[in-house]
Design a protein around this motif. Structure first.
Motif, PDB file in Angstrom:
ATOM      1  N   THR A   1      49.961  38.117 -68.790  1.00 30.34           N
ATOM      2  CA  THR A   1      51.166  38.651 -68.130  1.00 30.34           C
ATOM      3  C   THR A   1      52.225  37.444 -67.905  1.00 30.34           C
ATOM      4  N   SER A   2      51.610  36.370 -67.314  1.00 24.63           N
ATOM      5  CA  SER A   2      52.632  35.203 -67.145  1.00 24.63           C
ATOM      6  C   SER A   2      51.722  33.923 -67.583  1.00 24.63           C
ATOM      7  N   GLN A   3      52.649  33.061 -67.940  1.00 24.03           N
ATOM      8  CA  GLN A   3      52.332  31.666 -68.592  1.00 24.03           C
ATOM      9  C   GLN A   3      52.705  30.753 -67.472  1.00 24.03           C
ATOM     10  N   ARG A   4      53.319  31.364 -66.230  1.00 21.27           N
ATOM     11  CA  ARG A   4      53.835  30.222 -65.367  1.00 21.27           C
ATOM     12  C   ARG A   4      52.988  29.880 -64.486  1.00 21.27           C
ATOM     13  N   TRP A   5      51.786  29.020 -64.568  1.00 21.92           N
ATOM     14  CA  TRP A   5      51.018  28.632 -63.942  1.00 21.92           C
ATOM     15  C   TRP A   5      51.177  27.320 -63.408  1.00 21.92           C
ATOM     16  N   HIS A   6      50.428  26.845 -62.225  1.00 24.77           N
ATOM     17  CA  HIS A   6      50.656  25.823 -61.402  1.00 24.77           C
ATOM     18  C   HIS A   6      49.420  25.423 -60.800  1.00 24.77           C
ATOM     19  N   ARG A   7      48.886  24.128 -61.304  1.00 24.80           N
ATOM     20  CA  ARG A   7      47.539  23.556 -60.987  1.00 24.80           C
ATOM     21  C   ARG A   7      47.859  22.640 -59.546  1.00 24.80           C
ATOM     22  N   LEU A   8      46.895  22.862 -58.490  1.00 30.59           N
ATOM     23  CA  LEU A   8      47.034  22.030 -57.295  1.00 30.59           C
ATOM     24  C   LEU A   8      45.548  21.131 -57.317  1.00 30.59           C
ATOM     25  N   PRO A   9      45.965  19.896 -57.359  1.00 34.65           N
ATOM     26  CA  PRO A   9      44.744  18.825 -57.300  1.00 34.65           C
ATOM     27  C   PRO A   9      43.989  18.770 -56.128  1.00 34.65           C
ATOM     28  N   PHE A  10      43.295  19.930 -55.531  1.00 37.76           N
ATOM     29  CA  PHE A  10      42.488  19.767 -54.328  1.00 37.76           C
ATOM     30  C   PHE A  10      41.260  20.617 -54.623  1.00 37.76           C
ATOM     31  N   VAL A  11      40.494  20.396 -53.910  1.00 38.09           N
ATOM     32  CA  VAL A  11      39.188  21.488 -54.072  1.00 38.09           C
ATOM     33  C   VAL A  11      39.608  22.816 -53.289  1.00 38.09           C
ATOM     34  N   ALA A  12      39.621  23.851 -53.776  1.00 34.97           N
ATOM     35  CA  ALA A  12      39.815  25.130 -53.009  1.00 34.97           C
ATOM     36  C   ALA A  12      38.910  25.922 -52.856  1.00 34.97           C
ATOM     37  N   ALA A  13      37.633  25.590 -53.640  1.00 34.97           N
ATOM     38  CA  ALA A  13      36.558  26.641 -53.443  1.00 34.97           C
ATOM     39  C   ALA A  13      35.226  25.849 -54.060  1.00 34.97           C
ATOM     40  N   ARG A  14      33.966  26.499 -53.897  1.00 33.39           N
ATOM     41  CA  ARG A  14      32.769  25.991 -54.082  1.00 33.39           C
ATOM     42  C   ARG A  14      32.119  27.291 -54.636  1.00 33.39           C
ATOM     43  N   CYS A  15      31.174  27.211 -55.738  1.00 33.79           N
ATOM     44  CA  CYS A  15      30.379  28.336 -56.349  1.00 33.79           C
ATOM     45  C   CYS A  15      29.353  27.876 -57.307  1.00 33.79           C
ATOM     46  N   ASP A  16      28.419  28.835 -57.566  1.00 37.14           N
ATOM     47  CA  ASP A  16      27.293  28.325 -58.415  1.00 37.14           C
ATOM     48  C   ASP A  16      28.013  28.364 -60.117  1.00 37.14           C
ATOM     49  N   ALA A  17      27.281  27.727 -60.835  1.00 35.22           N
ATOM     50  CA  ALA A  17      27.923  27.508 -62.155  1.00 35.22           C
ATOM     51  C   ALA A  17      27.644  28.934 -62.678  1.00 35.22           C
ATOM     52  N   ILE A  18      26.706  29.804 -62.372  1.00 34.96           N
ATOM     53  CA  ILE A  18      26.664  31.325 -63.181  1.00 34.96           C
ATOM     54  C   ILE A  18      27.834  31.999 -62.957  1.00 34.96           C
ATOM     55  N   VAL A  19      28.592  31.690 -61.615  1.00 36.24           N
ATOM     56  CA  VAL A  19      29.788  32.557 -61.479  1.00 36.24           C
ATOM     57  C   VAL A  19      30.848  32.408 -62.286  1.00 36.24           C
ATOM     58  N   LEU A  20      30.742  31.212 -63.010  1.00 36.95           N
ATOM     59  CA  LEU A  20      31.697  30.796 -63.959  1.00 36.95           C
ATOM     60  C   LEU A  20      31.453  31.068 -65.651  1.00 36.95           C
TER      61      LEU A  20
END
Length: 857
Positions: free
Chosen positions: A118-137
């Motif tokens: 839908t949109s390619q106008r993405w922005h990456r913030l360089p900070f840790v926003a979340a934690r998860c287990d590898a299986i989630v990804l």
């Protein structure tokens, strides 16, 4: 793989009017959604915000240093992470429906792909926003297949090579014609132990192995290329061969442009002549990627002769880097994102092997002859991206690249300056790398919290307790007699070479031993690990570690039993100053005795410690040059001086700037001389490279060349030079000095420190080298290793006079060469070294006050 939840301001007021998509099982860090939503409020040109995250995989947890918008990579695994914050309008416009009810995504991977459509106008913030287990990804294969169908891609999806990834297999059913552009001069060399003509074998590998057949070969050959080489190419290729003679001075950019002008294919494979195809489908893989209309150029995985990685894509992070340079060729790269395991966007790729659309090549004006030697592919890559196209690197197109085997890369000050002036911001802001990562090796790894060059965090009290524990363990354990040999067994460094030589001595002495490799250095790996021996799993009663005293304390954390549970610990240490600093105290507290390679090192430690210090010189074997001659190194009929160093050793200690100054003082206005400053790891120390460039100025007689050579090619370069110069401030051994003496290359060296064992006159008074007098001065700019003490300040006027004597007096050179060879012949005493090591290992380990240290207060 986990389902997702759609979150709005109802649950998280800090989102405001925006929407978050969060994978189930994700823990958000405090304030994360608010920080991400704030970007959307502040910048109307952004529709989607992502951030870094931490991934727990078994017992390990690592930060994912995420790229900016990277659609090819995102197809292979959900690299964007477990949380996206988007404008609500983006969610409402998603293909397949909104993210609720029957149209709810099957995974965060599915959600990210739909949002990205839908949109390619993405922005990456360089900070840790979340934690998860590898299986989630975990990658969602069916979601990727649906995505490819929605965007009308001809690609298919299969299981990936690594857990939780998939592979996108791109196809181009049209099978467009490919023109293979190969600049060459028909050089020969030794690869895998056999002599080859590089361009012949590069072309043959494609003709005989490639499953892609729509090929035209355009060979741009120097006038000096031997006619039999051209005849052999005609025999191999036949009708599809275009030969273009090139009679101008070396200009790689112009040679590529000339080749493209003579070609007819719609796709252009830019290929160095010192390459060799490995996987038969490699070219099909590259062609397939260009079926994606957004991709203009694709690069391959290139391996050195020893199987280590030469090219994993470019990274522009303050300087030009090859991603994961020197890593094992089959490595997926660092966890948790495994950048070498998937195809991914990158800021550039090497022209050593790159496929590009002809239309884009023409659009950006081809290669720029402002970069005849270096950085031409960097400039071209950045022009391609500036024109709005994407560049992809793939691990599934594999080739050997015997880098610079047909030309020694030299750094030209004007090219480097021009590149920085043209692309200053782009070279410092790589969207596919990460701003929080340190400069240096582009391997997605953070700066170490405890450097191996500094004492680990354990206190002296803890170390004392460790010593007590060692003593008790020793009383209970009976290890078999032999040696645990620790060192940089596979590194291209002086320490790596010396530990391999000590292994040879142990074998000659019939001493049982096991090998324990270290990876605490930034130096590239010189070879794949040697085949394991039966004894390599055995812990013997003595440990000998060939590392520096500064790195030694890390052994207690890397291989605790080899330090804590043996009868004797020996440090085989190099050191370059006449005083031992406090920073060596932790290492000295861990060893029972010190073995020194030179008299200088023995005397320095002997004056500072109360444990035994033994002089144990290891053999220095005569180097074996490859078949390369002066011309292959770009050395003409001028008198060629050579100096060499590793940027990872303090440059101020090696003092190449002093060599440059002495050369300029010695030969003002003369054009019959040249100076080659050969280095490695310059890409890891860009400030040092800049300093050298400034010292050389616009003096065209001085050439700076950075890059790895094989042992044989390094020896051939030493033999090709007319004089080797080392105006070091201090030296632990001086291995290149010794090798030059073996090879009959005259030496000019500072008369100080460990090299004096090699360069002092023979007993009959005959000089083996031109010795440059010096005065001792306080250490300055010594880096982490050399923070205090004294080292030499060589007399540059005397050095200049020595350079003139060597260049202008052939009889003097001949006498010195003959004496140097006599001295060198005394250094290869394998039997003597084996006897000395055997005698020391038979002696009883010292006990009592062996770990006390005498240091000035």
């Amino acid at each position: 793989m986990a389902r997702v939840s759609v979150v709005t301001a109802t649950e998280h007021p800090e989102l405001g009017r925006h929407t978050a998509v969060v994978a189930d099982g994700t823990t958000l860090t405090p304030g994360a959604l608010g920080r991400m939503a704030a970007v959307l409020d502040a910048d109307r040109d952004v529709d989607v915000v992502t951030a870094d995250y931490e991934v727990a995989d078994g017992s390990t947890t690592g930060r994912a240093y995420t790229p900016a918008w990277s659609p090819e990579r995102m197809r292979h695994h959900p690299v964007a992470g477990p949380v996206l914050v988007t404008r609500t309008g983006v969610v409402e416009a998603l293909p397949g429906g909104v993210l609720t009810g029957d149209t709810s995504p099957s995974s965060i991977h599915d959600a990210a792909l739909r949002v990205g459509e839908t949109s390619q106008r993405w922005h990456r913030l360089p900070f840790v926003a979340a934690r998860c287990d590898a299986i989630v990804l975990a990658a969602d294969r069916s979601a990727v297949a649906a995505h490819l169908e929605r965007i009308a891609s001809s690609a298919s999806v299969t299981e990936g090579d690594r857990p939780r990834t998939v592979r996108i297999v791109h196809h181009d059913p049209a099978a467009p014609s490919v023109s293979v552009i190969v600049p060459t001069r028909g050089t020969e060399g030794i690869v895998f132990g056999n002599r080859r003509t590089f361009v012949v074998d590069a072309v043959r590998s494609l003709v005989e192995r490639s499953e892609y057949r729509a090929l035209e070969f355009v060979i741009v050959y120097d006038t000096a290329t031997p006619e039999p080489v051209l005849d052999e190419l005609r025999d191999i290729v036949g009708v599809g061969l275009v030969l273009v003679e090139y009679g101008e001075p070396f200009d790689f950019s112009d040679k590529v442009n000339v080749g493209v002008a003579a070609s007819s294919g719609s796709l252009l494979l830019l290929l160095n002549d010192d390459t060799e195809l490995i996987a038969p489908d490699s070219l099909s893989v590259l062609v397939g990627h260009l079926a994606d209309p957004g991709v203009a150029m694709v690069g391959a995985k290139l391996l050195f002769e020893d199987g280590t990685l030469q090219h994993g894509g470019h990274v522009y992070h303050g300087d030009v880097h090859h991603a994961c340079f020197g890593w094992p060729g089959d490595s997926p790269g660092p966890a948790p994102l495994s950048p070498l395991a998937v195809a991914r966007e990158c800021s550039g790729v090497t022209a050593g092997c790159a496929l590009v659309r002809r239309s884009v090549f023409d659009e950006v004006g081809g290669f720029d002859s402002a970069f005849p030697h270096n950085y031409n592919d960097v400039d071209f890559s950045l022009k391609v991206r500036a024109a709005g196209h994407r560049i992809v690197w793939t691990p599934w197109s594999t080739w050997y690249h015997f880098e610079s085997r047909t030309r020694v890369a030299d750094i030209r000050p004007d090219e480097r300056t021009r590149l920085d002036e043209r692309w200053h911001d782009e070279l410092r802001n790589d969207p596919y790398y990460h701003p929080d990562l340190p400069s240096g090796p582009a391997d997605w790894r953070p700066a170490p919290t405890a450097s191996p060059n500094s004492e680990p965090s354990r206190s002296l009290v803890a170390r004392t307790r460790s010593f007590v524990g060692r003593t008790l363990l020793r009383r209970r354990m009976q290890r078999p007699h032999g040696v645990n040999l620790i060192g940089y067994l596979g590194a291209t460094s002086g320490l790596g070479e010396r530990v391999r030589e000590l292994e040879r001595v142990l074998a000659a002495a019939d001493v049982p031993y096991s090998r324990w490799d270290l990876d605490l250095t930034e130096s590239a790996r010189s070879s794949t690990p040697a085949e394991r021996r039966a004894d390599d799993d055995v812990i013997f009663d003595t440990t000998i570690a060939v590392v520096t005293a500064l790195a030694f304390p890390a052994l207690a954390d890397v291989y605790p039993p080899l330090v804590d549970e043996v009868d004797r610990v020996v440090g085989y240490w190099f050191w370059e100053l006449d005083e031992i600093p406090d920073s060596h105290r932790p290492a000295i507290a861990m060893v029972d005795e010190i073995w020194a390679p030179t008299t200088f090192v023995r005397d320095a430690y002997g004056a500072a410690v109360d444990i035994p210090v033994h002089l144990v010189p290891l053999p220095i074997r005569p180097p074996v040059p490859s078949g390369r001659d002066r011309a292959s190194f770009g050395i003409d009929d001028r008198f060629a001086f050579l100096t060499s160093f590793d940027h990872l050793s303090a440059m101020e200690r090696k003092h190449p700037v002093g060599v440059v100054e002495a050369f300029r003082r010695a030969f003002p206005g003369r054009d019959d001389v040249m100076l080659i400053v050969k280095s490695i790891n310059g890409h890891l120390r860009p400030d040092q490279t800049d300093e050298l460039l400034a010292a050389a100025g616009d003096d065209a007689r001085i050439e700076l060349r950075d890059g790895y050579l094989s042992d044989g090619d390094q020896a051939a370069l030493l033999a090709a030079a007319d004089c080797y110069v080392s105006l070091h401030r201090s030296e632990g051994l001086g291995l290149h000095i010794a090798e030059s003496m073996w090879l009959g290359t005259p030496v000019v060296a500072t008369d100080y420190s460990g090299s004096v064992d090699l360069t002092s006159p023979l007993p009959d008074g005959d000089p083996v080298a031109e010795l440059v007098p010096c005065r001792l001065v306080t250490v300055e700019r010594g880096g982490e290793a050399y923070t205090s003490g004294r080292w030499a300040d060589p007399d540059l006027d005397a050095a200049a006079a020595a350079l003139r004597r060597v260049a202008d007096d052939p009889s003097h050179r001949s006498r010195m060469i003959e004496a140097a060879r006599r001295r060198a012949g005394t250094t290869d005493d394998l039997d003597g070294a084996a006897a000395a090591v055997t005698s020391l290992l038979r002696s009883k380990p010292a006990r009592g006050s062996r770990r006390s240290l005498r240091l000035p207060t």
